[in-house]
Design a protein around this motif. Structure first.
Motif, mmCIF file in Angstrom:
data_model
loop_
_atom_site.group_PDB
_atom_site.id
_atom_site.type_symbol
_atom_site.label_atom_id
_atom_site.label_comp_id
_atom_site.label_asym_id
_atom_site.label_seq_id
_atom_site.Cartn_x
_atom_site.Cartn_y
_atom_site.Cartn_z
ATOM 1 N N LEU A 58 -18.333 -12.138 -35.005
ATOM 2 C CA LEU A 58 -19.409 -13.033 -34.987
ATOM 3 C C LEU A 58 -19.048 -14.629 -35.111
ATOM 4 N N SER A 59 -17.898 -14.952 -35.775
ATOM 5 C CA SER A 59 -17.387 -16.347 -35.718
ATOM 6 C C SER A 59 -16.792 -16.396 -34.360
ATOM 7 N N THR A 60 -16.404 -15.765 -33.706
ATOM 8 C CA THR A 60 -15.906 -15.816 -32.374
ATOM 9 C C THR A 60 -16.946 -16.480 -31.257
ATOM 10 N N VAL A 61 -18.152 -15.911 -31.639
ATOM 11 C CA VAL A 61 -19.316 -16.032 -30.513
ATOM 12 C C VAL A 61 -20.185 -17.539 -30.889
ATOM 13 N N ASP A 62 -20.928 -17.843 -29.929
ATOM 14 C CA ASP A 62 -21.905 -19.216 -30.284
ATOM 15 C C ASP A 62 -23.278 -18.858 -30.324
ATOM 16 N N LEU A 63 -23.616 -17.610 -29.757
ATOM 17 C CA LEU A 63 -24.989 -17.228 -29.639
ATOM 18 C C LEU A 63 -25.067 -15.629 -29.744
ATOM 19 N N PHE A 64 -26.015 -15.109 -30.533
ATOM 20 C CA PHE A 64 -26.034 -13.605 -30.675
ATOM 21 C C PHE A 64 -27.530 -13.187 -30.284
ATOM 22 N N VAL A 65 -27.228 -12.269 -29.424
ATOM 23 C CA VAL A 65 -28.587 -11.568 -28.758
ATOM 24 C C VAL A 65 -28.919 -10.210 -29.236
ATOM 25 N N ALA A 66 -30.016 -9.964 -29.543
ATOM 26 C CA ALA A 66 -30.481 -8.484 -29.775
ATOM 27 C C ALA A 66 -31.519 -7.952 -29.103
ATOM 28 N N ALA A 67 -31.174 -7.274 -28.249
ATOM 29 C CA ALA A 67 -32.409 -6.978 -26.907
ATOM 30 C C ALA A 67 -32.756 -5.510 -27.229
ATOM 31 N N SER A 68 -32.840 -4.949 -28.583
ATOM 32 C CA SER A 68 -33.070 -3.335 -28.618
ATOM 33 C C SER A 68 -34.479 -3.314 -28.243
ATOM 34 N N ALA A 69 -34.752 -1.786 -27.752
ATOM 35 C CA ALA A 69 -36.145 -1.728 -27.376
ATOM 36 C C ALA A 69 -36.892 -1.186 -28.576
ATOM 37 N N GLN A 70 -36.217 -0.563 -29.690
ATOM 38 C CA GLN A 70 -36.807 -0.255 -31.081
ATOM 39 C C GLN A 70 -35.737 -0.634 -31.862
ATOM 40 N N GLU A 71 -36.396 -0.847 -33.287
ATOM 41 C CA GLU A 71 -35.358 -1.094 -34.298
ATOM 42 C C GLU A 71 -36.031 -0.683 -35.565
ATOM 43 N N THR A 72 -35.355 -0.238 -36.530
ATOM 44 C CA THR A 72 -36.004 0.197 -37.819
ATOM 45 C C THR A 72 -35.811 -1.195 -38.988
ATOM 46 N N PHE A 73 -34.913 -1.959 -38.557
ATOM 47 C CA PHE A 73 -34.274 -2.952 -39.625
ATOM 48 C C PHE A 73 -33.820 -4.098 -38.906
ATOM 49 N N GLY A 74 -32.692 -3.946 -38.157
ATOM 50 C CA GLY A 74 -32.033 -5.139 -37.488
ATOM 51 C C GLY A 74 -30.683 -5.961 -38.154
ATOM 52 N N LEU A 75 -29.905 -4.960 -38.867
ATOM 53 C CA LEU A 75 -28.810 -5.364 -39.656
ATOM 54 C C LEU A 75 -28.071 -6.507 -38.847
ATOM 55 N N SER A 76 -27.775 -6.070 -37.728
ATOM 56 C CA SER A 76 -26.880 -7.133 -36.928
ATOM 57 C C SER A 76 -27.311 -8.536 -36.802
ATOM 58 N N VAL A 77 -28.729 -8.665 -36.539
ATOM 59 C CA VAL A 77 -29.548 -9.980 -36.608
ATOM 60 C C VAL A 77 -29.178 -10.672 -37.899
ATOM 61 N N LEU A 78 -29.356 -9.930 -38.996
ATOM 62 C CA LEU A 78 -29.308 -10.711 -40.186
ATOM 63 C C LEU A 78 -27.869 -11.096 -40.531
ATOM 64 N N GLU A 79 -26.851 -10.064 -40.078
ATOM 65 C CA GLU A 79 -25.276 -10.677 -40.136
ATOM 66 C C GLU A 79 -25.109 -11.842 -39.542
ATOM 67 N N ALA A 80 -25.545 -11.938 -38.272
ATOM 68 C CA ALA A 80 -25.348 -13.218 -37.043
ATOM 69 C C ALA A 80 -26.037 -14.509 -37.580
ATOM 70 N N LEU A 81 -27.111 -14.109 -38.522
ATOM 71 C CA LEU A 81 -27.693 -15.363 -39.138
ATOM 72 C C LEU A 81 -26.896 -15.712 -40.378
ATOM 73 N N GLU A 82 -26.438 -15.000 -41.053
ATOM 74 C CA GLU A 82 -25.564 -15.346 -42.403
ATOM 75 C C GLU A 82 -24.319 -15.919 -41.747
ATOM 76 N N CYS A 83 -24.164 -15.354 -40.586
ATOM 77 C CA CYS A 83 -22.540 -16.044 -39.909
ATOM 78 C C CYS A 83 -22.956 -17.501 -39.494
ATOM 79 N N GLY A 84 -24.279 -17.967 -39.421
ATOM 80 C CA GLY A 84 -24.661 -19.390 -39.018
ATOM 81 C C GLY A 84 -24.980 -19.380 -37.596
ATOM 82 N N LEU A 85 -24.988 -18.386 -36.911
ATOM 83 C CA LEU A 85 -25.348 -18.205 -35.401
ATOM 84 C C LEU A 85 -26.868 -18.575 -35.075
#
Length: 363
Positions: A262-289
Motif C-alpha cells: 500500500l505504501s508503494t502505490v498512490d491511489l487505491f481502487v476497489a471495484a467489487s460487485a459485492q462486499e460484506t465489509f471492505g477491509l482492504s479499503v480501510l487498510e488503504a485509508l489507514e495508509c493515507g491513500l
C-alpha cells in the motif's frame, strides 16, 4: 476463558488474517482448528506463539471430520467455540453443540447479496446454514449490511451482534522506506503515479474492469499494480495484453507485506460487485491513500473524507481515476474516521466482552 476458533482454512484471505489479528489482541487463551489447508496464515499464527491443530479434512462432505472435531472440542474443555466462514460454521457449531460447549459464536464474514464465500446461495446452502445456526448463541455480523442479509435469510435479529472487522494499524501504516523498497523491487521510478488494487484475484473483485478503465491512462509515468493471486490471474493478464498495457500492469502475486504494498502505490481502487465489509479499503485509508470504491459497507456512516464512491462502469471509473492521476501524488495522512472506529484492539475487546456476556460475565 479458553476459546477454540474453528475456520475453514488458513490460506491468505481477509477472514483468515482477521482471525490472526484477533488472536494477537484477545485477552483470552485461544487456539485454532482449520478444517483443512493450514496455509501461510497458520505459519503466522504459530510464529506469534499460537496453537494450530489441523483437522485434515479431505472433502467438503466428510462426516468423520465432524466427530474428530467433536473429540477435539470435548477433550479441550473450551468455554467458547467461535466459528468463521460457512463450512466451519456448519461443522463447528454442530460439534460444539454435541460437546455441550457453554458458549458458541460464529462470525459471518462473507455473505453477499447473491453469494456466500463465492458460493451461490441455493436453498440447500441456506437451509444447512440456518439449521446449524440454531446451535449457536450469537452470530457476529461484520457490518450492518451483513446483519440485514442474515435477518433476511431467517436468522433471529436478537441473536446477531454487529462487530466490524478490525485493523492492525501498525501493519498498514504508511512506510516511506517500504515505499522505496516496493518501487525498487518492481522497477518503478519515484515520480511514477501508481494505481493499486489488492485482494484475491476472483471475478467479484472486477480487477478486469479496473484494468480496462485505467488502460488509456497508463503510460511511462503511470502504472497499475495488482497485488494478490487467484483463479483470475491468467484472465487479467490477457485483459492487460489486449488493452496494449501489459508492460504497465504489474502483477505482484500473493503478498504478506500489505503495508509495503500500500505504501508503494498512490491511489487505491476497489471495484467489487459485492462486499460484506471492505477491509482492504480501510487498510488503504489507514495508509493515507485516496480511495475510489464501488461498494464498501464498512464506510456507511463513517464520514470518510479520503474515500469516494464511484460508478461501477468503465467510463465512470475511468473518469474518477483520471481526476486522481491529474491531481498527482499526495501527502500521506491516515483517515481519522477509520482509526477511531476500526482499531483491532477495540474490536477484539468487543469480541471478548461478547464471550463474557454470553457466559454470564465470567472472565
Amino acid at each position: 476463558m479458553r476459546v477454540l476458533h474453528v475456520i475453514t482454512g488458513l490460506g491468505v484471505g481477509g477472514a483468515e488474517l482477521q482471525l490472526r489479528s484477533l488472536l494477537r489482541h484477545t485477552r483470552h487463551d485461544a487456539e485454532v482448528v482449520p478444517l483443512y489447508n493450514p496455509g501461510p496464515v497458520a505459519d503466522m499464527i504459530r510464529a506469534d506463539g499460537g496453537v494450530v491443530r489441523d483437522l485434515a479434512m479431505t472433502r467438503n462432505t466428510q462426516l468423520s471430520a465432524l466427530f474428530r472435531l467433536w473429540r477435539v472440542i470435548a477433550a479441550g474443555g473450551y468455554d467458547v467455540v467461535h466459528t468463521h466462514l460457512y463450512r466451519s460454521c456448519v461443522y463447528g457449531r454442530t460439534a460444539a453443540w454435541l460437546a455441550r460447549t457453554p458458549v458458541v459464536v460464529g462470525t459471518e464474514h462473507s455473505i453477499g447479496e447473491t453469494h456466500l464465500e463465492r458460493r451461490r446461495m441455493t436453498r440447500g446452502v441456506q437451509a444447512l446454514y440456518l439449521a446449524t445456526e440454531r446451535f449457536a448463541d450469537n452470530t457476529i455480523a461484520v457490518s450492518a449490511a451483513v446483519r440485514e442479509r442474515l435477518v433476511h435469510w431467517g436468522v433471529p435479529a436478537h441473536r446477531i451482534t454487529v462487530i466490524p472487522n478490525g485493523l492492525d494499524l501498525d501493519r498498514v501504516a504508511f512506510d516511506p522506506d517500504g515505499r522505496q523498497r516496493g518501487r525498487a523491487e518492481f522497477g518503478i521510478d519515484p515520480d511514477t503515479y501508481v494505481i493499486g488494487v489488492l485482494g484475491r484475484l476472483d471475478a467479484n473483485k472486477r480487477f478486469d474492469l479496473v484494468i480496462t478503465a485505467a488502460a488509456p491512462l497508463l503510460d511511462e509515468k503511470t502504472a497499475l499494480l495488482v497485488v494478490g493471486d487467484g483463479a483470475e490471474r491468467a484472465h487479467l493478464e490477457s485483459v492487460a495484453g489486449h488493452a496494449g498495457v501489459a508492460d504497465r500492469v504489474i502483477f505482484a502475486g500473493e503478498r504478506h507485506d500489505v503495508g509495503t504494498m500500500l505504501s508503494t502505490v498512490d491511489l487505491f481502487v476497489a471495484a467489487s460487485a459485492q462486499e460484506t465489509f471492505g477491509l482492504s479499503v480501510l487498510e488503504a485509508l489507514e495508509c493515507g491513500l485516496p480511495v475510489l470504491y464501488t461498494t464498501c459497507p464498512a464506510l456507511d456512516g463513517a464520514g470518510s473524507t479520503h474515500a469516494r464512491r464511484v460508478p461501477g462502469t468503465t467510463s465512470g471509473l475511468q473518469e474518477a481515476i483520471a481526476a486522481e492521476v491529474i491531481a498527482g501524488q499526495r501527502e500521506r495522512i491516515a483517515d481519522p474516521a477509520v482509526r477511531e472506529r476500526f482499531s483491532m484492539a477495540a474490536v477484539a475487546d468487543r469480541v471478548d466482552t461478547l464471550y463474557e456476556d454470553l457466559s454470564g460475565g465470567a472472565r
